[in-house]
Design a protein around this motif. Structure first.
Motif, PDB file in Angstrom:
ATOM      1  N   ILE A  58       7.938  -0.842   6.381  1.00  0.00           N
ATOM      2  CA  ILE A  58       7.951   0.501   5.799  1.00  0.00           C
ATOM      3  C   ILE A  58       8.956   0.501   4.649  1.00  0.00           C
ATOM      4  O   ILE A  58      10.127   0.146   4.830  1.00  0.00           O
ATOM      5  CB  ILE A  58       8.336   1.569   6.843  1.00  0.00           C
ATOM      6  CG1 ILE A  58       7.372   1.513   8.037  1.00  0.00           C
ATOM      7  CG2 ILE A  58       8.333   2.957   6.217  1.00  0.00           C
ATOM      8  CD1 ILE A  58       7.777   2.420   9.191  1.00  0.00           C
ATOM      9  N   ILE A  59       8.502   0.913   3.469  1.00  0.00           N
ATOM     10  CA  ILE A  59       9.310   0.841   2.253  1.00  0.00           C
ATOM     11  C   ILE A  59       9.587   2.236   1.699  1.00  0.00           C
ATOM     12  O   ILE A  59       8.676   3.060   1.593  1.00  0.00           O
ATOM     13  CB  ILE A  59       8.604   0.005   1.164  1.00  0.00           C
ATOM     14  CG1 ILE A  59       8.213  -1.376   1.709  1.00  0.00           C
ATOM     15  CG2 ILE A  59       9.480  -0.108  -0.083  1.00  0.00           C
ATOM     16  CD1 ILE A  59       9.366  -2.229   2.181  1.00  0.00           C
ATOM     17  N   TYR A  91      -7.999   9.592   4.844  1.00  0.00           N
ATOM     18  CA  TYR A  91      -7.798  10.686   5.808  1.00  0.00           C
ATOM     19  C   TYR A  91      -6.449  10.571   6.524  1.00  0.00           C
ATOM     20  O   TYR A  91      -6.344  10.790   7.735  1.00  0.00           O
ATOM     21  CB  TYR A  91      -8.933  10.723   6.840  1.00  0.00           C
ATOM     22  CG  TYR A  91     -10.311  10.868   6.254  1.00  0.00           C
ATOM     23  CD1 TYR A  91     -10.577  11.817   5.254  1.00  0.00           C
ATOM     24  CD2 TYR A  91     -11.351  10.057   6.677  1.00  0.00           C
ATOM     25  CE1 TYR A  91     -11.847  11.951   4.714  1.00  0.00           C
ATOM     26  CE2 TYR A  91     -12.632  10.181   6.148  1.00  0.00           C
ATOM     27  CZ  TYR A  91     -12.870  11.129   5.156  1.00  0.00           C
ATOM     28  OH  TYR A  91     -14.127  11.252   4.620  1.00  0.00           O
ATOM     29  N   ASN A  92      -5.424  10.203   5.774  1.00  0.00           N
ATOM     30  CA  ASN A  92      -4.062  10.049   6.303  1.00  0.00           C
ATOM     31  C   ASN A  92      -3.972   8.953   7.378  1.00  0.00           C
ATOM     32  O   ASN A  92      -3.058   8.938   8.192  1.00  0.00           O
ATOM     33  CB  ASN A  92      -3.518  11.356   6.870  1.00  0.00           C
ATOM     34  CG  ASN A  92      -1.997  11.363   6.939  1.00  0.00           C
ATOM     35  OD1 ASN A  92      -1.322  10.917   6.011  1.00  0.00           O
ATOM     36  ND2 ASN A  92      -1.449  11.844   8.051  1.00  0.00           N
ATOM     37  N   LEU A 100       0.834  -1.205   0.000  1.00  0.00           N
ATOM     38  CA  LEU A 100       0.000   0.000   0.000  1.00  0.00           C
ATOM     39  C   LEU A 100       0.867   1.252   0.000  1.00  0.00           C
ATOM     40  O   LEU A 100       1.512   1.561   1.007  1.00  0.00           O
ATOM     41  CB  LEU A 100      -0.924   0.019   1.227  1.00  0.00           C
ATOM     42  CG  LEU A 100      -1.793   1.283   1.363  1.00  0.00           C
ATOM     43  CD1 LEU A 100      -2.896   1.282   0.296  1.00  0.00           C
ATOM     44  CD2 LEU A 100      -2.397   1.377   2.757  1.00  0.00           C
ATOM     45  N   PRO A 101       0.888   2.032  -1.100  1.00  0.00           N
ATOM     46  CA  PRO A 101       1.567   3.331  -1.074  1.00  0.00           C
ATOM     47  C   PRO A 101       0.800   4.285  -0.152  1.00  0.00           C
ATOM     48  O   PRO A 101      -0.422   4.395  -0.244  1.00  0.00           O
ATOM     49  CB  PRO A 101       1.494   3.804  -2.531  1.00  0.00           C
ATOM     50  CG  PRO A 101       1.189   2.569  -3.328  1.00  0.00           C
ATOM     51  CD  PRO A 101       0.356   1.712  -2.430  1.00  0.00           C
ATOM     52  N   VAL A 102       1.510   4.972   0.729  1.00  0.00           N
ATOM     53  CA  VAL A 102       0.866   5.920   1.645  1.00  0.00           C
ATOM     54  C   VAL A 102       1.306   7.355   1.373  1.00  0.00           C
ATOM     55  O   VAL A 102       0.738   8.307   1.917  1.00  0.00           O
ATOM     56  CB  VAL A 102       1.117   5.543   3.120  1.00  0.00           C
ATOM     57  CG1 VAL A 102       0.487   4.198   3.424  1.00  0.00           C
ATOM     58  CG2 VAL A 102       2.601   5.522   3.443  1.00  0.00           C
ATOM     59  N   ILE A 147      -3.329   3.155  11.707  1.00  0.00           N
ATOM     60  CA  ILE A 147      -1.971   3.685  11.759  1.00  0.00           C
ATOM     61  C   ILE A 147      -1.955   5.114  11.241  1.00  0.00           C
ATOM     62  O   ILE A 147      -2.540   5.412  10.188  1.00  0.00           O
ATOM     63  CB  ILE A 147      -1.003   2.827  10.912  1.00  0.00           C
ATOM     64  CG1 ILE A 147      -0.961   1.388  11.444  1.00  0.00           C
ATOM     65  CG2 ILE A 147       0.405   3.427  10.905  1.00  0.00           C
ATOM     66  CD1 ILE A 147      -0.150   0.445  10.580  1.00  0.00           C
ATOM     67  N   ASN A 148      -1.301   6.009  11.949  1.00  0.00           N
ATOM     68  CA  ASN A 148      -1.070   7.371  11.472  1.00  0.00           C
ATOM     69  C   ASN A 148      -0.015   7.296  10.371  1.00  0.00           C
ATOM     70  O   ASN A 148       1.135   6.908  10.625  1.00  0.00           O
ATOM     71  CB  ASN A 148      -0.596   8.252  12.620  1.00  0.00           C
ATOM     72  CG  ASN A 148      -0.429   9.711  12.221  1.00  0.00           C
ATOM     73  OD1 ASN A 148       0.213  10.018  11.221  1.00  0.00           O
ATOM     74  ND2 ASN A 148      -1.001  10.614  12.998  1.00  0.00           N
TER      75      ASN A 148
END
Length: 343
Positions: free
Chosen positions: A142-143, A167-168, A123-125, A183-184
């Motif tokens: 975390i990538i 919403y981030n 999942l790209p965040v 997760i934030n």
């Protein structure tokens, strides 16, 4: 004498030419301008037969091993789990081979993300960062998307599955816990957990930005499956739909309008997001088929269903219209578990 010598040399040269290997030209793949459909084929455990098939709806052409065709017959590895497209790159998560294979827009391999235990979903965040869920690692990876390397992790005990960003916040299914974790996306810290029941594996966001989470339950421990409707801002559960104890639904999907939900519960079921009860009549009856993968094309509402057959031979893929009528079918790879639709 000179003539005999010349003939001997000529015959020798001809024989040498005949012995040279014949070069077989690479088959050219001709595709239409229609939006393509990619099928994720797990393959079998440890058999290195994971593959990505391509279906061209414009011509009904099927390339059963499209990744191999674009990469000189290279193998992907063992158990293709999921496929994500972001910033002109495809990210293929290979579960049992502990990696994510990175391809360009032509599906040619450009890199690889390693150092993962048993990755599931990508999942790209942000433009620079992605999360990868994991079966055994008890953490979210975390990538760094610039270097395709793992730069950190978020502790999250249990088998983490599908994730969505809204919403981030990243909402994470956990198959071994009773909670959906929040997760934030800026701080990489878990900020909340929402009780959704056992074996949460898939989730979607409807047209009203409500979150829907499907938990398969545990029939052996008398824990029923649940479908939860959640407010992503307050994290309140707006409604819970409870299945019968002998049911184990999975593969939650949305239609193009994001107002209807589809899922596998042996058969295929459909319900509107405004319905007050779970559907009781199947949308598509499985019969002797083993429904293993489900997807709804966001360009035309068509429903794609993968039949694993016996989990050994090639899967069958069936395409249904919104009336539940079969319109086309074709073969994909072994154990097709899902679909990516070009947008």
């Amino acid at each position: 004498m000179r003539l005999i010598t010349y003939c001997f040399l000529l015959l020798s040269f001809t024989a040498c030419v005949k012995d040279k290997p014949t070069m077989v030209p690479k088959e050219t793949i001709h595709l239409s301008v229609a939006k393509k459909v990619f099928i994720i084929n797990e393959g079998g455990l440890n058999d290195n037969k994971a593959s990505i098939s391509l279906f061209d709806p414009g011509t009904n052409q099927v390339v059963e091993n499209y990744y191999g065709a674009q990469n000189n017959n290279q193998v992907l590895g063992s158990i293709a789990q999921s496929l994500t497209y972001f910033q002109s790159n495809y990210y293929i998560v290979i579960n049992n081979s502990n990696k994510v294979v990175v391809c360009d827009y032509q599906f040619k391999k450009t890199g690889q993300i390693s150092g993962l235990m048993s990755p599931r979903y990508f999942l790209p965040v942000s433009n620079q960062k992605a999360y990868v869920s994991d079966l055994y690692a008890n953490q979210i990876h975390i990538i760094d998307l610039g270097t395709n390397t793992k730069t950190g992790s978020i502790a999250c005990p249990g088998w983490t599955e599908q994730m969505v960003l809204l919403y981030n916040k990243v909402f994470v299914c956990n198959y071994r816990k009773d909670y959906l974790y929040v997760i934030n996306a800026t701080t990489n810290l878990i900020s909340d957990s929402i009780p959704v029941g056992k074996n949460a594996g898939s989730l979607v966001i409807d047209r009203f930005d409500n979150l829907w989470v499907l938990s398969s339950g545990e029939s052996t421990n008398a824990v029923p499956a649940k479908l939860s409707k959640i407010d992503p801002i307050s994290h309140n559960i707006l409604k819970t739909y409870t299945f019968q104890l002998n049911e184990s639904p999975n593969s939650l999907c949305l239609n193009k309008g994001k107002d209807s939900i589809y899922f596998i519960n042996k058969n295929i079921y459909r319900m509107r997001v405004s319905d007050s009860d779970l559907p009781t009549t199947p949308f598509v009856v499985a019969g002797s088929k083993v429904f293993y993968g489900l997807g709804v094309n966001p360009t035309n509402y068509n429903i794609y269903v993968a039949d694993a057959v016996d989990y050994v031979q090639k899967s069958n893929v069936f395409i249904y219209n919104t009336s539940g009528e079969l319109t086309y079918n074709f073969k994909a790879g072994i154990n097709a578990n899902g679909f990516y639709f070009e947008s």
